[in-house]
Write a protein that holds these residues in place. Sequence first.
Motif, PDB file in Angstrom:
ATOM      1  N   PRO A  95       2.039  -4.084 -13.146  1.00 51.97           N
ATOM      2  CA  PRO A  95       2.101  -3.200 -11.969  1.00 51.97           C
ATOM      3  C   PRO A  95       0.961  -2.191 -12.017  1.00 51.97           C
ATOM      4  O   PRO A  95       0.610  -1.694 -13.087  1.00 51.97           O
ATOM      5  CB  PRO A  95       3.461  -2.511 -12.120  1.00 51.97           C
ATOM      6  CG  PRO A  95       3.772  -2.576 -13.584  1.00 51.97           C
ATOM      7  CD  PRO A  95       3.174  -3.867 -14.069  1.00 51.97           C
ATOM      8  N   ILE A  96       0.375  -1.911 -10.869  1.00 51.05           N
ATOM      9  CA  ILE A  96      -0.783  -1.012 -10.815  1.00 51.05           C
ATOM     10  C   ILE A  96      -0.416   0.361 -10.274  1.00 51.05           C
ATOM     11  O   ILE A  96      -0.890   1.380 -10.769  1.00 51.05           O
ATOM     12  CB  ILE A  96      -1.904  -1.628  -9.945  1.00 51.05           C
ATOM     13  CG1 ILE A  96      -2.322  -2.988 -10.509  1.00 51.05           C
ATOM     14  CG2 ILE A  96      -3.096  -0.679  -9.873  1.00 51.05           C
ATOM     15  CD1 ILE A  96      -2.909  -2.935 -11.905  1.00 51.05           C
ATOM     16  N   ARG A  97       0.438   0.433  -9.253  1.00 48.84           N
ATOM     17  CA  ARG A  97       0.744   1.718  -8.634  1.00 48.84           C
ATOM     18  C   ARG A  97       2.223   2.077  -8.693  1.00 48.84           C
ATOM     19  O   ARG A  97       2.573   3.208  -8.996  1.00 48.84           O
ATOM     20  CB  ARG A  97       0.274   1.713  -7.165  1.00 48.84           C
ATOM     21  CG  ARG A  97      -1.203   1.992  -6.991  1.00 48.84           C
ATOM     22  CD  ARG A  97      -1.631   1.787  -5.556  1.00 48.84           C
ATOM     23  NE  ARG A  97      -1.530   0.382  -5.160  1.00 48.84           N
ATOM     24  CZ  ARG A  97      -2.456  -0.520  -5.446  1.00 48.84           C
ATOM     25  NH1 ARG A  97      -3.538  -0.156  -6.109  1.00 48.84           N
ATOM     26  NH2 ARG A  97      -2.322  -1.776  -5.078  1.00 48.84           N
ATOM     27  N   ASP A  98       3.089   1.127  -8.394  1.00 50.60           N
ATOM     28  CA  ASP A  98       4.512   1.432  -8.290  1.00 50.60           C
ATOM     29  C   ASP A  98       5.213   1.240  -9.635  1.00 50.60           C
ATOM     30  O   ASP A  98       5.059   0.210 -10.295  1.00 50.60           O
ATOM     31  CB  ASP A  98       5.173   0.533  -7.242  1.00 50.60           C
ATOM     32  CG  ASP A  98       4.590   0.752  -5.859  1.00 50.60           C
ATOM     33  OD1 ASP A  98       4.208   1.899  -5.570  1.00 50.60           O
ATOM     34  OD2 ASP A  98       4.511  -0.219  -5.086  1.00 50.60           O
ATOM     35  N   GLY A  99       5.984   2.236 -10.025  1.00 48.99           N
ATOM     36  CA  GLY A  99       6.801   2.106 -11.216  1.00 48.99           C
ATOM     37  C   GLY A  99       6.035   2.122 -12.515  1.00 48.99           C
ATOM     38  O   GLY A  99       6.503   1.565 -13.519  1.00 48.99           O
ATOM     39  N   GLU A 145      -2.418   5.908 -15.775  1.00 53.37           N
ATOM     40  CA  GLU A 145      -1.340   6.143 -14.812  1.00 53.37           C
ATOM     41  C   GLU A 145      -1.279   5.103 -13.709  1.00 53.37           C
ATOM     42  O   GLU A 145      -0.206   4.839 -13.161  1.00 53.37           O
ATOM     43  CB  GLU A 145      -1.503   7.537 -14.201  1.00 53.37           C
ATOM     44  CG  GLU A 145      -1.348   8.654 -15.229  1.00 53.37           C
ATOM     45  CD  GLU A 145      -1.578  10.036 -14.644  1.00 53.37           C
ATOM     46  OE1 GLU A 145      -0.605  10.805 -14.586  1.00 53.37           O
ATOM     47  OE2 GLU A 145      -2.728  10.328 -14.256  1.00 53.37           O
ATOM     48  N   THR A 146      -2.426   4.511 -13.359  1.00 50.84           N
ATOM     49  CA  THR A 146      -2.413   3.502 -12.299  1.00 50.84           C
ATOM     50  C   THR A 146      -3.358   2.357 -12.643  1.00 50.84           C
ATOM     51  O   THR A 146      -2.987   1.417 -13.335  1.00 50.84           O
ATOM     52  CB  THR A 146      -2.778   4.116 -10.931  1.00 50.84           C
ATOM     53  OG1 THR A 146      -4.079   4.729 -11.009  1.00 50.84           O
ATOM     54  CG2 THR A 146      -1.767   5.159 -10.497  1.00 50.84           C
ATOM     55  N   HIS A 147      -4.609   2.451 -12.174  1.00 46.86           N
ATOM     56  CA  HIS A 147      -5.538   1.323 -12.216  1.00 46.86           C
ATOM     57  C   HIS A 147      -6.325   1.198 -13.511  1.00 46.86           C
ATOM     58  O   HIS A 147      -7.168   0.311 -13.631  1.00 46.86           O
ATOM     59  CB  HIS A 147      -6.523   1.414 -11.050  1.00 46.86           C
ATOM     60  CG  HIS A 147      -7.090   2.790 -10.848  1.00 46.86           C
ATOM     61  ND1 HIS A 147      -7.791   3.468 -11.811  1.00 46.86           N
ATOM     62  CD2 HIS A 147      -7.017   3.609  -9.767  1.00 46.86           C
ATOM     63  CE1 HIS A 147      -8.156   4.641 -11.345  1.00 46.86           C
ATOM     64  NE2 HIS A 147      -7.699   4.764 -10.103  1.00 46.86           N
ATOM     65  N   GLY A 148      -6.073   2.047 -14.470  1.00 45.64           N
ATOM     66  CA  GLY A 148      -6.756   1.935 -15.754  1.00 45.64           C
ATOM     67  C   GLY A 148      -7.917   2.881 -15.918  1.00 45.64           C
ATOM     68  O   GLY A 148      -8.319   3.172 -17.051  1.00 45.64           O
TER      69      GLY A 148
END
Length: 429
Positions: free
Chosen positions: A22-26, A64-67
Amino acid sequence: MPEWPEHVLWWHLYPLGFVGAPIRDGVDPDAAPAHRLDRIEGWLDHVIELGLNGLLLGPVFASETHGYDTVDHFRVDARLGDDADLDRLLAAARERGIRILFDGVFNHVGRGHPAFQAVLAGGDAELFRGSRVDGRFEPEVFEGHGALVALDHSADATVDLVVDVMTRWLERGIDGWRLDAAYAVPSEFWARVLPRVRERFPEAWFVGEVIHGDGPAIVNASTMDSLTQYELWQGIWHGIADGNFFELSHAIERHDDLLATFVPQTFLGNHDVTRIASAVGSDLVPHAIAVLFTVGGTPSVYAGDEFGWTAVKEEREGGDDAVRPEFPATPSDVTDVDESILDAHRALIALRRRHPWLWRARTDVVEVTNTTLVLRTAVDDEAVIVALNIGDSPASLPAADAATVVAGHATLSDSRVDLGPRGWAVFEA
């Protein structure tokens, strides 16, 4: 500079997308590890089968999201796995003779980074650029992205942090670093960091992501070994897509000038750009590959491009997702393959392996029109010739010492190369 990069051809992948994380959600940076890194190990034999021997990994650190919004440079992203998973991947690569390059995001960090959270709580802001307004710290951010907090590259603490991160992972067995957004970092910062790292790891290789600017001056001031070659990428893309080989010819001439100072990292695709098959059309992808693997440089193949996959990058939230897809568990599970593009990759990578001197060789533009191009890359008495036709009619072009067709299709006669409509060929002299 170490000698080994002369002999390495890279397969570039974006790990979080590749393994279906997962990239953004959860996303919870502190979650229990989800052991997905073995998905990459299942593709290492594919790297070797292509003829490549380097793995250029996108971000693998906790974020936290995309790395690219790192919260811990010393911990594997839980969405990928843990230290043991990464150690197995590094060992499996070494067993196959595959070099590993990590993506170092050292221009900025995510807002959840503990050091930045400490600043918001009133702590010392020595790592970050910004100012206090009414007692609250307002950070500078990267290119308007509020989630990406800019590091202070004039601070000794930032220098020490980056040296520590680099050496820690070089100790673990990687071979070098891609320096993300290096164009946004003062060259003086790299000149303080990299010599300290090289004192302990003289064989490490450092390539900076630089989109524009005076490449030789940046290399000389920063001590980086190489820079990403966006000008050549753009010249290949637009030269083919726009039917203007004069643009590509100009880009190649400028590319040759760089080789006197450094050998650029060359590419047709990466995690930030539209895939080459979407950019130029599938039938003209072999023309682009022929240029990539016959001019000087350290080439990389963006994972999936060898299959002829298509995807367009869009300027919106989530606009990178299409070019960063999940891969199946093994190469045998891939169903959407353009065999002509895959065959062209194999043939041209094999050519590059046979002629390692191409790494720093200069290329002469023998003939150019809007739709036809002949290139000759040579050292001493060895030469590789490329003939391209993107027009809808046959073309007859000068052979430029071409003797044997090694990729593509063409007829040689009377010192001429005859190509069919949208034809291409690569020759050895």
